[in-house]
Scaffold this motif. Structure first.
Motif, PDB file in Angstrom:
ATOM      1  N   LEU A  58       0.835  -1.199   0.000  1.00 47.22           N
ATOM      2  CA  LEU A  58       0.000   0.000   0.000  1.00 47.22           C
ATOM      3  C   LEU A  58       0.870   1.250   0.000  1.00 47.22           C
ATOM      4  O   LEU A  58       0.596   2.219  -0.707  1.00 47.22           O
ATOM      5  CB  LEU A  58      -0.931   0.014   1.215  1.00 47.22           C
ATOM      6  CG  LEU A  58      -2.178  -0.830   1.130  1.00 47.22           C
ATOM      7  CD1 LEU A  58      -2.862  -0.906   2.501  1.00 47.22           C
ATOM      8  CD2 LEU A  58      -3.128  -0.271   0.103  1.00 47.22           C
ATOM      9  N   GLY A  59       1.914   1.227   0.827  1.00 50.27           N
ATOM     10  CA  GLY A  59       2.837   2.357   0.883  1.00 50.27           C
ATOM     11  C   GLY A  59       3.524   2.592  -0.445  1.00 50.27           C
ATOM     12  O   GLY A  59       3.692   3.735  -0.881  1.00 50.27           O
ATOM     13  N   THR A  60       3.916   1.528  -1.121  1.00 48.77           N
ATOM     14  CA  THR A  60       4.557   1.652  -2.426  1.00 48.77           C
ATOM     15  C   THR A  60       3.605   2.295  -3.425  1.00 48.77           C
ATOM     16  O   THR A  60       3.990   3.216  -4.153  1.00 48.77           O
ATOM     17  CB  THR A  60       5.011   0.268  -2.939  1.00 48.77           C
ATOM     18  OG1 THR A  60       5.910  -0.299  -1.985  1.00 48.77           O
ATOM     19  CG2 THR A  60       5.702   0.373  -4.281  1.00 48.77           C
ATOM     20  N   ALA A  61       2.357   1.824  -3.444  1.00 43.29           N
ATOM     21  CA  ALA A  61       1.370   2.397  -4.368  1.00 43.29           C
ATOM     22  C   ALA A  61       1.138   3.870  -4.062  1.00 43.29           C
ATOM     23  O   ALA A  61       1.055   4.702  -4.971  1.00 43.29           O
ATOM     24  CB  ALA A  61       0.063   1.617  -4.278  1.00 43.29           C
ATOM     25  N   PHE A  62       1.058   4.206  -2.766  1.00 44.96           N
ATOM     26  CA  PHE A  62       0.856   5.605  -2.389  1.00 44.96           C
ATOM     27  C   PHE A  62       2.050   6.467  -2.799  1.00 44.96           C
ATOM     28  O   PHE A  62       1.884   7.561  -3.346  1.00 44.96           O
ATOM     29  CB  PHE A  62       0.614   5.747  -0.884  1.00 44.96           C
ATOM     30  CG  PHE A  62       0.643   7.173  -0.434  1.00 44.96           C
ATOM     31  CD1 PHE A  62      -0.424   8.011  -0.684  1.00 44.96           C
ATOM     32  CD2 PHE A  62       1.753   7.697   0.209  1.00 44.96           C
ATOM     33  CE1 PHE A  62      -0.392   9.343  -0.303  1.00 44.96           C
ATOM     34  CE2 PHE A  62       1.797   9.014   0.598  1.00 44.96           C
ATOM     35  CZ  PHE A  62       0.721   9.844   0.343  1.00 44.96           C
ATOM     36  N   MET A  63       3.262   5.989  -2.526  1.00 46.05           N
ATOM     37  CA  MET A  63       4.458   6.768  -2.852  1.00 46.05           C
ATOM     38  C   MET A  63       4.561   7.017  -4.362  1.00 46.05           C
ATOM     39  O   MET A  63       4.940   8.109  -4.788  1.00 46.05           O
ATOM     40  CB  MET A  63       5.728   6.076  -2.348  1.00 46.05           C
ATOM     41  CG  MET A  63       5.830   5.984  -0.841  1.00 46.05           C
ATOM     42  SD  MET A  63       5.889   7.582  -0.030  1.00 46.05           S
ATOM     43  CE  MET A  63       5.886   7.084   1.683  1.00 46.05           C
ATOM     44  N   LYS A  64       4.217   6.007  -5.147  1.00 43.53           N
ATOM     45  CA  LYS A  64       4.241   6.183  -6.607  1.00 43.53           C
ATOM     46  C   LYS A  64       3.203   7.222  -7.031  1.00 43.53           C
ATOM     47  O   LYS A  64       3.488   8.086  -7.863  1.00 43.53           O
ATOM     48  CB  LYS A  64       3.961   4.855  -7.301  1.00 43.53           C
ATOM     49  CG  LYS A  64       5.113   3.890  -7.275  1.00 43.53           C
ATOM     50  CD  LYS A  64       4.740   2.602  -7.980  1.00 43.53           C
ATOM     51  CE  LYS A  64       5.865   1.599  -7.944  1.00 43.53           C
ATOM     52  NZ  LYS A  64       5.474   0.321  -8.581  1.00 43.53           N
ATOM     53  N   GLU A  65       2.005   7.133  -6.448  1.00 41.54           N
ATOM     54  CA  GLU A  65       0.951   8.090  -6.789  1.00 41.54           C
ATOM     55  C   GLU A  65       1.357   9.500  -6.378  1.00 41.54           C
ATOM     56  O   GLU A  65       1.147  10.460  -7.122  1.00 41.54           O
ATOM     57  CB  GLU A  65      -0.351   7.693  -6.106  1.00 41.54           C
ATOM     58  CG  GLU A  65      -1.529   8.569  -6.464  1.00 41.54           C
ATOM     59  CD  GLU A  65      -2.814   8.093  -5.831  1.00 41.54           C
ATOM     60  OE1 GLU A  65      -3.462   8.922  -5.149  1.00 41.54           O
ATOM     61  OE2 GLU A  65      -3.166   6.921  -6.001  1.00 41.54           O
ATOM     62  N   ARG A  66       1.942   9.623  -5.209  1.00 36.12           N
ATOM     63  CA  ARG A  66       2.386  10.937  -4.712  1.00 36.12           C
ATOM     64  C   ARG A  66       3.453  11.523  -5.623  1.00 36.12           C
ATOM     65  O   ARG A  66       3.441  12.708  -5.942  1.00 36.12           O
ATOM     66  CB  ARG A  66       2.912  10.785  -3.287  1.00 36.12           C
ATOM     67  CG  ARG A  66       3.431  12.056  -2.660  1.00 36.12           C
ATOM     68  CD  ARG A  66       3.898  11.771  -1.231  1.00 36.12           C
ATOM     69  NE  ARG A  66       4.414  12.962  -0.625  1.00 36.12           N
ATOM     70  CZ  ARG A  66       5.703  13.313  -0.655  1.00 36.12           C
ATOM     71  NH1 ARG A  66       6.587  12.555  -1.258  1.00 36.12           N
ATOM     72  NH2 ARG A  66       6.101  14.426  -0.072  1.00 36.12           N
ATOM     73  N   LYS A  67       4.381  10.681  -6.056  1.00 36.25           N
ATOM     74  CA  LYS A  67       5.465  11.135  -6.930  1.00 36.25           C
ATOM     75  C   LYS A  67       4.916  11.590  -8.285  1.00 36.25           C
ATOM     76  O   LYS A  67       5.332  12.614  -8.820  1.00 36.25           O
ATOM     77  CB  LYS A  67       6.458   9.988  -7.120  1.00 36.25           C
ATOM     78  CG  LYS A  67       7.810  10.391  -7.611  1.00 36.25           C
ATOM     79  CD  LYS A  67       8.737   9.185  -7.587  1.00 36.25           C
ATOM     80  CE  LYS A  67      10.162   9.584  -7.758  1.00 36.25           C
ATOM     81  NZ  LYS A  67      11.069   8.431  -7.687  1.00 36.25           N
ATOM     82  N   MET A  68       3.954  10.840  -8.830  1.00 40.17           N
ATOM     83  CA  MET A  68       3.362  11.195 -10.118  1.00 40.17           C
ATOM     84  C   MET A  68       2.554  12.482 -10.030  1.00 40.17           C
ATOM     85  O   MET A  68       2.495  13.254 -10.978  1.00 40.17           O
ATOM     86  CB  MET A  68       2.477  10.055 -10.632  1.00 40.17           C
ATOM     87  CG  MET A  68       3.278   8.869 -11.135  1.00 40.17           C
ATOM     88  SD  MET A  68       2.284   7.443 -11.627  1.00 40.17           S
ATOM     89  CE  MET A  68       0.938   8.163 -12.513  1.00 40.17           C
ATOM     90  N   ALA A  69       1.940  12.723  -8.860  1.00 37.82           N
ATOM     91  CA  ALA A  69       1.130  13.931  -8.675  1.00 37.82           C
ATOM     92  C   ALA A  69       1.992  15.150  -8.350  1.00 37.82           C
ATOM     93  O   ALA A  69       1.477  16.256  -8.225  1.00 37.82           O
ATOM     94  CB  ALA A  69       0.102  13.700  -7.574  1.00 37.82           C
TER      95      ALA A  69
END
Length: 152
Positions: A58-69
């Protein structure tokens, strides 16, 4: 100053046991519904490696989303929540597990999305502070030192 955002050290209260938990459908709900429970478990979450892997993913998915945003400020409290969970739960749990290289690899997939200054601050806290905060970690550290002295 720890070098991490101040919000890392603030968390919502732990929900009462037995009241039931809501199903979490969005990242922002994790901070209120899940993180306080995880943080109260601390290094003892190591007894459930599957759950640790799910939290890390979950943290990995969030970090990727945060980075893309582009690191939006509305995601900052959740980012700090994930850092706190890494600091207080995941890294101490990793210390109590008998060698699990797959878990370490999962954790790296998440941590590589964290700015290196925050990542190295987490490592420093893990090395210098975390082992003195929980009795189980004190025991593990002393056992490792004894083994090292025996081998030397």
């Amino acid at each position: 100053n720890h070098g991490l955002p101040a919000a890392v050290f603030k968390s919502p209260p732990v929900p009462a046991i037995g009241k039931g938990m809501r199903v979490v459908r969005e990242f922002r709900e994790l901070r209120v519904e899940v993180f306080p429970i995880l943080r109260s478990m601390g290094p003892y979450l190591a007894h459930d490696p599957v759950l640790i892997a799910k939290v890390i993913r979950l943290g990995t998915a969030f970090m990727k989303e945060r980075k893309m945003a582009g690191c939006p400020t509305d995601m900052e409290p959740l980012y700090c929540g994930f850092l706190a969970v890494i600091d207080e739960v995941v890294l101490p749990s990793l210390s109590t597990m008998e060698g699990n290289c797959c878990m370490a690899e999962e954790l790296w997939t998440m941590l590589k999305h964290v700015p290196y200054t925050h990542r190295y601050r987490l490592y420093a806290q893990w090395k210098n502070d975390t082992y003195s905060q929980h009795p189980i970690l004190i025991k593990i550290k002393s056992r490792a030192l004894d083994r090292t002295r025996y081998i030397m």
